[in-house]
Enzyme design. Structure first.
Site, PDB file in Angstrom:
ATOM      1  N   ASP A  92       1.965  -1.537   7.510  1.00  0.00           N
ATOM      2  CA  ASP A  92       1.545  -0.188   7.129  1.00  0.00           C
ATOM      3  C   ASP A  92       0.052  -0.019   7.379  1.00  0.00           C
ATOM      4  O   ASP A  92      -0.406   1.063   7.773  1.00  0.00           O
ATOM      5  CB  ASP A  92       1.847   0.066   5.644  1.00  0.00           C
ATOM      6  CG  ASP A  92       3.336   0.288   5.395  1.00  0.00           C
ATOM      7  OD1 ASP A  92       4.039   0.699   6.330  1.00  0.00           O
ATOM      8  OD2 ASP A  92       3.778   0.049   4.256  1.00  0.00           O
ATOM      9  N   ARG A  99     -15.706   9.658 -16.965  1.00  0.00           N
ATOM     10  CA  ARG A  99     -16.687   8.573 -16.888  1.00  0.00           C
ATOM     11  C   ARG A  99     -15.945   7.286 -16.587  1.00  0.00           C
ATOM     12  O   ARG A  99     -14.951   6.972 -17.249  1.00  0.00           O
ATOM     13  CB  ARG A  99     -17.437   8.427 -18.215  1.00  0.00           C
ATOM     14  CG  ARG A  99     -18.382   9.569 -18.509  1.00  0.00           C
ATOM     15  CD  ARG A  99     -18.957   9.444 -19.906  1.00  0.00           C
ATOM     16  NE  ARG A  99     -19.851  10.548 -20.199  1.00  0.00           N
ATOM     17  CZ  ARG A  99     -19.446  11.750 -20.611  1.00  0.00           C
ATOM     18  NH1 ARG A  99     -18.159  11.991 -20.777  1.00  0.00           N
ATOM     19  NH2 ARG A  99     -20.322  12.709 -20.846  1.00  0.00           N
TER      20      ARG A  99
HETATM   21  P1  NAP Z   1      -4.643  -3.641   4.448  1.00  0.00           P
HETATM   22  O1  NAP Z   1      -4.657  -5.119   4.460  1.00  0.00           O
HETATM   23  O2  NAP Z   1      -4.366  -2.921   5.703  1.00  0.00           O
HETATM   24  O3  NAP Z   1      -3.616  -3.160   3.339  1.00  0.00           O
HETATM   25  C1  NAP Z   1      -3.542  -3.782   2.095  1.00  0.00           C
HETATM   26  C2  NAP Z   1      -2.071  -3.900   1.716  1.00  0.00           C
HETATM   27  O4  NAP Z   1      -1.571  -2.595   1.367  1.00  0.00           O
HETATM   28  C3  NAP Z   1      -1.176  -4.429   2.829  1.00  0.00           C
HETATM   29  O5  NAP Z   1      -0.278  -5.353   2.304  1.00  0.00           O
HETATM   30  C4  NAP Z   1      -0.488  -3.167   3.323  1.00  0.00           C
HETATM   31  O6  NAP Z   1       0.793  -3.414   3.862  1.00  0.00           O
HETATM   32  C5  NAP Z   1      -0.352  -2.388   2.051  1.00  0.00           C
HETATM   33  N1  NAP Z   1      -0.143  -0.952   2.234  1.00  0.00           N
HETATM   34  C6  NAP Z   1      -0.845  -0.086   3.002  1.00  0.00           C
HETATM   35  N2  NAP Z   1      -0.353   1.160   2.874  1.00  0.00           N
HETATM   36  C7  NAP Z   1       0.681   1.076   2.000  1.00  0.00           C
HETATM   37  C8  NAP Z   1       1.596   2.018   1.464  1.00  0.00           C
HETATM   38  N3  NAP Z   1       1.524   3.324   1.775  1.00  0.00           N
HETATM   39  N4  NAP Z   1       2.530   1.577   0.593  1.00  0.00           N
HETATM   40  C9  NAP Z   1       2.613   0.272   0.264  1.00  0.00           C
HETATM   41  N5  NAP Z   1       1.793  -0.665   0.738  1.00  0.00           N
HETATM   42  C10 NAP Z   1       0.836  -0.274   1.597  1.00  0.00           C
HETATM   43  O7  NAP Z   1      -5.999  -3.170   3.763  1.00  0.00           O
HETATM   44  P2  NAP Z   1      -7.030  -2.040   4.068  1.00  0.00           P
HETATM   45  O8  NAP Z   1      -7.014  -1.790   5.530  1.00  0.00           O
HETATM   46  O9  NAP Z   1      -8.272  -2.369   3.406  1.00  0.00           O
HETATM   47  O10 NAP Z   1      -6.468  -0.725   3.309  1.00  0.00           O
HETATM   48  C11 NAP Z   1      -5.353   0.009   3.663  1.00  0.00           C
HETATM   49  C12 NAP Z   1      -4.698   0.470   2.379  1.00  0.00           C
HETATM   50  O11 NAP Z   1      -4.532  -0.631   1.526  1.00  0.00           O
HETATM   51  C13 NAP Z   1      -5.493   1.484   1.573  1.00  0.00           C
HETATM   52  O12 NAP Z   1      -5.153   2.789   1.924  1.00  0.00           O
HETATM   53  C14 NAP Z   1      -5.122   1.162   0.128  1.00  0.00           C
HETATM   54  O13 NAP Z   1      -4.107   2.021  -0.355  1.00  0.00           O
HETATM   55  C15 NAP Z   1      -4.556  -0.217   0.180  1.00  0.00           C
HETATM   56  N6  NAP Z   1      -5.418  -1.055  -0.659  1.00  0.00           N
HETATM   57  C16 NAP Z   1      -4.965  -1.351  -1.890  1.00  0.00           C
HETATM   58  C17 NAP Z   1      -5.761  -2.066  -2.770  1.00  0.00           C
HETATM   59  C18 NAP Z   1      -5.230  -2.373  -4.120  1.00  0.00           C
HETATM   60  O14 NAP Z   1      -4.053  -2.118  -4.341  1.00  0.00           O
HETATM   61  N7  NAP Z   1      -6.047  -2.858  -5.023  1.00  0.00           N
HETATM   62  C19 NAP Z   1      -7.010  -2.506  -2.388  1.00  0.00           C
HETATM   63  C20 NAP Z   1      -7.448  -2.191  -1.103  1.00  0.00           C
HETATM   64  C21 NAP Z   1      -6.624  -1.440  -0.252  1.00  0.00           C
HETATM   65  P3  NAP Z   1       1.020  -4.113   5.299  1.00  0.00           P
HETATM   66  O15 NAP Z   1       0.963  -5.584   5.037  1.00  0.00           O
HETATM   67  O16 NAP Z   1       2.362  -3.628   5.691  1.00  0.00           O
HETATM   68  O17 NAP Z   1      -0.079  -3.670   6.217  1.00  0.00           O
END
Ligand code: NAP
Ligand code: MN
Length: 257
Positions: free
Chosen positions: A46, A143
């Site tokens: 994703d 906040r």
């Molecule tokens: P990334 O490594 O590309 O993504 C982080 C994880 O989030 C991966 O396992 C990815 O799945 C999964 N993911 C992305 N979109 C998703 C969706 N719509 N539903 C379920 N899982 C999803 O990290 P990045 O490039 O920094 O950020 C991309 C997205 O990751 C951001 O939009 C954010 O939503 C999410 N993220 C989440 C957190 C958290 O939950 N604390 C922190 C940072 C980022 P795949 O392995 O399939 O790529």
């Protein structure tokens, strides 16, 4: 014939599939054209899909995206690596149908940003104080660390880690969730994820966003000097996604955890 490009995650399996997909498509008179493709084939997760869309964010009308997921199922792709033949048949036989996905747009003092999963205001440096407006009505003074505004598809990503609700496919909604809100006798805010109508307009204003970042999917931008952030679903931009079959939403969800 069809012009395509491939955006692949830099791992061994995705790289191997990229070569295989390109070989088969070229045998069927498709032409690889990285500059002006009609179809953007995304091989990875994703995260890769989101990355690929951002590469074409100013040309969404001209391209459609088609995802092959390496690893688990994912929310943005219908096919896994073991189904590559079936995936290619959709392109070769022209059997796919297109779906339009909405994107969030943040406008910060005239500059625009687009997000598929979510748009966040995050301040890890100091307590962010900001007024939150929904459709012009002041909801609260918040906040804490910040706020996350997500789409239905983004509800399973960062939003879910914040304790936000997972929104089922087909429900065209936006959700706003607090990031580490401060709640005690002096300060209070809603302190619960808020699911809103898709045409809602969310606005954050602050005396200062010093130290804060605007998180847009995987990118961040400084909010230094910003006063006003408006977030809503963008009417003018939609993502064209190709589907070849129906995958159960519950199977995708079960694959997530
Ligand atoms: P990334 O490594 O590309 O993504 C982080 C994880 O989030 C991966 O396992 C990815 O799945 C999964 N993911 C992305 N979109 C998703 C969706 N719509 N539903 C379920 N899982 C999803 O990290 P990045 O490039 O920094 O950020 C991309 C997205 O990751 C951001 O939009 C954010 O939503 C999410 N993220 C989440 C957190 C958290 O939950 N604390 C922190 C940072 C980022 P795949 O392995 O399939 O790529
Ligand atoms: Mn990823």
């Amino acid at each position: 014939m069809g012009k395509f490009t491939i955006v692949a995650r830099p791992d061994e399996l995705s790289g191997r599939l990229e070569k295989q997909v390109q070989n088969v498509l070229e045998k069927h008179d498709f032409i690889r054209d990285d500059a002006s493709p009609e179809t953007v084939i995304v091989i990875g997760g994703d995260g890769t899909f989101i990355y690929a869309v951002h590469q074409f964010i100013d040309r969404l009308k001209d391209v459609r995206f088609f995802g092959l997921h390496t690893g688990t199922l994912g929310f943005y792709s219908d096919y896994q690596d073991c189904e590559v033949d079936e995936f290619l048949d959709v392109l070769i036989q022209h059997t796919g149908t297109e779906e339009l996905l909405g994107v969030l747009r943040a406008e910060v003092d005239g500059k625009r940003y687009y997000g598929l999963n979510e748009i966040r205001v995050e301040n890890a440096a100091r307590t962010q104080v900001m007024d939150v407006f929904v459709n012009g009505v002041q909801l609260e003074t918040f906040r804490g660390t910040g706020m996350c505004v997500c789409t239905q598809l983004g509800s399973t990503a960062y939003n879910r880690s914040l304790g936000g609700a997972v929104i089922q496919e087909g429900l065209d909604l936006i959700e706003m969730a607090e990031i580490a809100g401060i709640h005690h006798s002096k300060y209070r805010s809603l302190d619960a994820p808020f699911v809103l109508k898709k045409d809602s307009v969310i606005r954050f204003t602050a005396e200062s966003f010093r130290g804060a970042l605007l998180g847009v999917d995987s990118d961040v931008y400084s909010l230094e000097g910003a006063k006003n952030i408006e977030i809503k679903i963008c009417q003018a931009r939609q993502i064209r996604v190709l589907h070849g079959k129906k995958v159960s939403y519950f199977d995708r969800l079960k694959d997530l955890y």
